[in-house]
Design a protein around this motif. Structure first.
Motif, PDB file in Angstrom:
ATOM      1  N   MET A   1     -32.385 -22.574  -0.934  1.00  0.00           N
ATOM      2  CA  MET A   1     -32.658 -21.476  -0.022  1.00  0.00           C
ATOM      3  C   MET A   1     -34.159 -21.442   0.254  1.00  0.00           C
ATOM      4  N   PRO A   2     -34.555 -21.350   1.525  1.00  0.00           N
ATOM      5  CA  PRO A   2     -35.976 -21.350   1.876  1.00  0.00           C
ATOM      6  C   PRO A   2     -36.672 -20.085   1.372  1.00  0.00           C
ATOM      7  N   ARG A   3     -37.959 -20.246   1.095  1.00  0.00           N
ATOM      8  CA  ARG A   3     -38.757 -19.086   0.707  1.00  0.00           C
ATOM      9  C   ARG A   3     -38.978 -18.178   1.895  1.00  0.00           C
ATOM     10  N   LYS A   4     -39.172 -16.886   1.604  1.00  0.00           N
ATOM     11  CA  LYS A   4     -39.501 -15.946   2.674  1.00  0.00           C
ATOM     12  C   LYS A   4     -40.897 -16.245   3.187  1.00  0.00           C
ATOM     13  N   GLU A   5     -41.070 -16.009   4.456  1.00  0.00           N
ATOM     14  CA  GLU A   5     -42.370 -16.222   5.072  1.00  0.00           C
ATOM     15  C   GLU A   5     -43.339 -15.144   4.594  1.00  0.00           C
ATOM     16  N   ARG A   6     -44.557 -15.555   4.318  1.00  0.00           N
ATOM     17  CA  ARG A   6     -45.596 -14.625   3.878  1.00  0.00           C
ATOM     18  C   ARG A   6     -45.908 -13.655   5.009  1.00  0.00           C
ATOM     19  N   PRO A   7     -46.002 -12.359   4.705  1.00  0.00           N
ATOM     20  CA  PRO A   7     -46.349 -11.399   5.758  1.00  0.00           C
ATOM     21  C   PRO A   7     -47.720 -11.714   6.352  1.00  0.00           C
ATOM     22  N   LEU A   8     -47.856 -11.442   7.625  1.00  0.00           N
ATOM     23  CA  LEU A   8     -49.144 -11.638   8.284  1.00  0.00           C
ATOM     24  C   LEU A   8     -50.104 -10.532   7.863  1.00  0.00           C
ATOM     25  N   ASP A   9     -51.373 -10.864   7.827  1.00  0.00           N
ATOM     26  CA  ASP A   9     -52.391  -9.860   7.552  1.00  0.00           C
ATOM     27  C   ASP A   9     -52.368  -8.825   8.666  1.00  0.00           C
ATOM     28  N   SER A  10     -52.894  -7.650   8.365  1.00  0.00           N
ATOM     29  CA  SER A  10     -52.986  -6.632   9.416  1.00  0.00           C
ATOM     30  C   SER A  10     -54.185  -6.971  10.301  1.00  0.00           C
ATOM     31  N   GLY A  11     -54.142  -6.474  11.480  1.00  0.00           N
ATOM     32  CA  GLY A  11     -55.228  -6.740  12.416  1.00  0.00           C
ATOM     33  C   GLY A  11     -54.685  -7.209  13.745  1.00  0.00           C
ATOM     34  N   ASP A  12     -55.575  -7.358  14.676  1.00  0.00           N
ATOM     35  CA  ASP A  12     -55.147  -7.777  16.012  1.00  0.00           C
ATOM     36  C   ASP A  12     -56.008  -8.905  16.555  1.00  0.00           C
ATOM     37  N   SER A  13     -56.456  -9.767  15.669  1.00  0.00           N
ATOM     38  CA  SER A  13     -57.235 -10.915  16.128  1.00  0.00           C
ATOM     39  C   SER A  13     -56.349 -11.823  16.974  1.00  0.00           C
ATOM     40  N   ALA A  14     -56.965 -12.674  17.737  1.00  0.00           N
ATOM     41  CA  ALA A  14     -56.211 -13.603  18.590  1.00  0.00           C
ATOM     42  C   ALA A  14     -55.309 -14.510  17.752  1.00  0.00           C
ATOM     43  N   VAL A  15     -55.784 -14.937  16.601  1.00  0.00           N
ATOM     44  CA  VAL A  15     -54.987 -15.838  15.753  1.00  0.00           C
ATOM     45  C   VAL A  15     -53.762 -15.113  15.214  1.00  0.00           C
ATOM     46  N   LEU A  16     -53.924 -13.868  14.768  1.00  0.00           N
ATOM     47  CA  LEU A  16     -52.787 -13.096  14.257  1.00  0.00           C
ATOM     48  C   LEU A  16     -51.790 -12.769  15.366  1.00  0.00           C
ATOM     49  N   THR A  17     -52.293 -12.426  16.527  1.00  0.00           N
ATOM     50  CA  THR A  17     -51.414 -12.134  17.661  1.00  0.00           C
ATOM     51  C   THR A  17     -50.609 -13.376  18.044  1.00  0.00           C
ATOM     52  N   ALA A  52     -47.503 -20.715  12.277  1.00  0.00           N
ATOM     53  CA  ALA A  52     -47.170 -19.293  12.359  1.00  0.00           C
ATOM     54  C   ALA A  52     -47.738 -18.486  11.191  1.00  0.00           C
ATOM     55  N   SER A  53     -48.690 -19.062  10.483  1.00  0.00           N
ATOM     56  CA  SER A  53     -49.240 -18.395   9.300  1.00  0.00           C
ATOM     57  C   SER A  53     -50.287 -17.343   9.633  1.00  0.00           C
ATOM     58  N   GLY A  54     -50.930 -17.479  10.785  1.00  0.00           N
ATOM     59  CA  GLY A  54     -51.967 -16.536  11.162  1.00  0.00           C
ATOM     60  C   GLY A  54     -53.314 -16.813  10.544  1.00  0.00           C
ATOM     61  N   ARG A  55     -53.462 -17.970   9.920  1.00  0.00           N
ATOM     62  CA  ARG A  55     -54.735 -18.306   9.282  1.00  0.00           C
ATOM     63  C   ARG A  55     -55.672 -19.056  10.223  1.00  0.00           C
ATOM     64  N   LYS A  56     -55.107 -19.919  11.069  1.00  0.00           N
ATOM     65  CA  LYS A  56     -55.898 -20.636  12.064  1.00  0.00           C
ATOM     66  C   LYS A  56     -54.968 -21.049  13.194  1.00  0.00           C
ATOM     67  N   LEU A  57     -55.557 -21.320  14.340  1.00  0.00           N
ATOM     68  CA  LEU A  57     -54.733 -21.735  15.476  1.00  0.00           C
ATOM     69  C   LEU A  57     -54.188 -23.140  15.249  1.00  0.00           C
ATOM     70  N   PRO A  58     -52.910 -23.356  15.567  1.00  0.00           N
ATOM     71  CA  PRO A  58     -52.354 -24.701  15.457  1.00  0.00           C
ATOM     72  C   PRO A  58     -52.822 -25.571  16.613  1.00  0.00           C
ATOM     73  N   THR A  59     -52.614 -26.858  16.478  1.00  0.00           N
ATOM     74  CA  THR A  59     -52.948 -27.759  17.580  1.00  0.00           C
ATOM     75  C   THR A  59     -52.011 -27.496  18.754  1.00  0.00           C
ATOM     76  N   LEU A  60     -52.436 -27.916  19.914  1.00  0.00           N
ATOM     77  CA  LEU A  60     -51.606 -27.759  21.102  1.00  0.00           C
ATOM     78  C   LEU A  60     -50.285 -28.504  20.934  1.00  0.00           C
ATOM     79  N   GLN A  61     -50.322 -29.708  20.380  1.00  0.00           N
ATOM     80  CA  GLN A  61     -49.113 -30.508  20.220  1.00  0.00           C
ATOM     81  C   GLN A  61     -48.094 -29.818  19.314  1.00  0.00           C
ATOM     82  N   VAL A  62     -48.555 -29.263  18.198  1.00  0.00           N
ATOM     83  CA  VAL A  62     -47.648 -28.559  17.282  1.00  0.00           C
ATOM     84  C   VAL A  62     -47.112 -27.297  17.955  1.00  0.00           C
ATOM     85  N   THR A  63     -47.971 -26.587  18.652  1.00  0.00           N
ATOM     86  CA  THR A  63     -47.547 -25.365  19.337  1.00  0.00           C
ATOM     87  C   THR A  63     -46.458 -25.658  20.367  1.00  0.00           C
TER      88      THR A  63
END
Length: 78
Positions: A1-17, A52-63
């Motif tokens: 069974m897959p692990r639950k996804e870590r909740p995103l930090d609070s905030g409204d930065s572009a990376v989190l959005t 989808a972690s909200g830590r940094k923007l993914p590459t365009l190809q992955v996105t």
């Protein structure tokens, strides 16, 4: 069974959005596992999860691969 996804930090930065939008798209697609997405995209589960972690923007190809695998629309390439 897959692990639950870590909740995103609070905030409204572009990376989190951006991460929230990717997660929302995945939810609308029926919440496929990252293993399932990996088999569709040929990117690693880790790369897709990090997108989808909200830590940094993914590459365009992955996105684009993530979005396509979740049934989202991507711009037409010229």
């Amino acid at each position: 069974m897959p692990r639950k996804e870590r909740p995103l930090d609070s905030g409204d930065s572009a990376v989190l959005t951006f991460a929230r939008e990717l997660r929302s798209l995945r939810d609308r697609a029926g919440r496929p596992t990252y293993r399932q997405l990996s088999s569709l995209t040929h990117y690693s589960e880790a790369a897709l999860s990090q997108a989808a972690s909200g830590r940094k923007l993914p590459t365009l190809q992955v996105t684009l691969a993530y979005v396509r695998a979740c049934g989202g629309r991507t711009p037409a390439c010229r």
